[in-house]
Enzyme design. Structure first.
Site, PDB file in Angstrom:
ATOM      1  N   LYS A 189       0.834  -1.206   0.000  1.00 42.95           N
ATOM      2  CA  LYS A 189       0.000   0.000   0.000  1.00 42.95           C
ATOM      3  C   LYS A 189       0.867   1.254   0.000  1.00 42.95           C
ATOM      4  O   LYS A 189       0.623   2.193  -0.773  1.00 42.95           O
ATOM      5  CB  LYS A 189      -0.919   0.003   1.228  1.00 42.95           C
ATOM      6  CG  LYS A 189      -2.036  -1.014   1.197  1.00 42.95           C
ATOM      7  CD  LYS A 189      -2.842  -0.953   2.494  1.00 42.95           C
ATOM      8  CE  LYS A 189      -3.944  -1.993   2.538  1.00 42.95           C
ATOM      9  NZ  LYS A 189      -4.698  -1.957   3.813  1.00 42.95           N
TER      10      LYS A 189
ATOM     11  N   SER B   3      -0.835   0.994   6.076  1.00 46.29           N
ATOM     12  CA  SER B   3      -1.103   0.189   7.265  1.00 46.29           C
ATOM     13  C   SER B   3      -2.120  -0.890   6.942  1.00 46.29           C
ATOM     14  O   SER B   3      -2.963  -0.732   6.057  1.00 46.29           O
ATOM     15  CB  SER B   3      -1.626   1.081   8.400  1.00 46.29           C
ATOM     16  OG  SER B   3      -1.823   0.340   9.581  1.00 46.29           O
ATOM     17  N   ASP B   4      -2.035  -1.987   7.688  1.00 47.03           N
ATOM     18  CA  ASP B   4      -3.015  -3.052   7.544  1.00 47.03           C
ATOM     19  C   ASP B   4      -3.156  -3.767   8.884  1.00 47.03           C
ATOM     20  O   ASP B   4      -2.207  -3.825   9.673  1.00 47.03           O
ATOM     21  CB  ASP B   4      -2.600  -4.051   6.467  1.00 47.03           C
ATOM     22  CG  ASP B   4      -3.795  -4.851   5.960  1.00 47.03           C
ATOM     23  OD1 ASP B   4      -4.646  -4.266   5.283  1.00 47.03           O
ATOM     24  OD2 ASP B   4      -3.883  -6.055   6.254  1.00 47.03           O
ATOM     25  N   THR B   5      -4.353  -4.303   9.128  1.00 47.31           N
ATOM     26  CA  THR B   5      -4.658  -4.968  10.393  1.00 47.31           C
ATOM     27  C   THR B   5      -5.280  -6.329  10.132  1.00 47.31           C
ATOM     28  O   THR B   5      -6.139  -6.457   9.249  1.00 47.31           O
ATOM     29  CB  THR B   5      -5.632  -4.113  11.229  1.00 47.31           C
ATOM     30  OG1 THR B   5      -5.043  -2.839  11.495  1.00 47.31           O
ATOM     31  CG2 THR B   5      -5.969  -4.798  12.548  1.00 47.31           C
TER      32      THR B   5
ATOM     33  N   ALA C 213       0.318  -3.712  11.113  1.00 49.33           N
ATOM     34  CA  ALA C 213       1.624  -3.399  10.541  1.00 49.33           C
ATOM     35  C   ALA C 213       1.565  -2.023   9.895  1.00 49.33           C
ATOM     36  O   ALA C 213       0.531  -1.622   9.343  1.00 49.33           O
ATOM     37  CB  ALA C 213       2.024  -4.448   9.508  1.00 49.33           C
TER      38      ALA C 213
END
Length: 202
Positions: free
Chosen positions: A58, A74-76, A111
């Site tokens: 991203k 960001s990613d969750t 992250a």
């Protein structure tokens, strides 16, 4: 206490929760969601590798089009007994996800990848969340709302589904979607932001 940015900041996410958290730092930033297709979890050996890669792609996608900016991707993910629980596609999947989480502990991993020119910083935070035993009536009522369907693990700790949570161990904002305290430190350490006495426009 606020911060000022020394170059344009871009959040490569359409999440309103991440936008709100980043806004707490006090500087203006743009939101340019990445349009790149995210990889599939089965392409990676574990959840951590997967979520880090999602954040990195991203950030890289948006940074390629904005080389003078600091881009935050960001990613969750929610992980229960080694299974990655993504955003549910329908009510049946949402109910199944919440039944898996009911009365158990799970991990939420967020992250973050920050990219500016040739510089890149990456980190992640993991928080353990424990759910109460959920009455089936609560699960049915909740999945009849729109709330579960844009959230990893089919719940948002900052919404009404926070009532499902018995306790957490770790950073609350990691569960919301952006560990803002550590992000501020990373941006400051790299010289991309610094303290300011008041909210600033940039």
């Amino acid at each position: 206490m606020y911060f000022k940015a020394h170059q344009p900041i871009i959040l490569a996410s359409q999440s309103p929760r991440r936008r709100e958290l980043l806004g707490q730092l006090g500087f203006d930033f743009r939101v340019i969601p990445s349009k790149i297709e995210e990889p599939k979890p089965y392409e990676f050996q574990d959840a951590l590798s997967y979520v880090i890669n999602c954040a990195e792609v991203k950030a890289a996608d948006v940074a390629d089009m904005n080389p003078d900016a600091v881009v935050i991707g960001s990613d969750t993910v929610v992980v229960c007994n080694g299974e990655i629980l993504l955003k549910p596609e329908d009510k049946k999947q949402a109910m199944s996800t919440l039944q898996k989480l009911s009365g158990r502990s799970h991990e939420v991993i967020t992250a973050v990848a920050i990219k500016s020119g040739n510089s890149e910083v990456q980190f992640h935070e993991t928080t353990e969340v424990t759910f109460f035993e959920l009455p089936e009536s609560w699960i049915k009522a909740y999945t009849n709302t729109d709330d579960p369907y844009d959230k990893a693990g089919a719940y948002g700790i900052q919404t009404l589904s926070g009532l499902f949570v018995e306790g957490i161990s770790g950073d609350y904002n990691t569960v919301v979607g952006l560990p803002i305290s550590r992000l501020a430190r990373k941006l400051s350490d790299a010289g991309w932001i610094s303290l300011s006495g008041s909210r600033v426009q940039c």
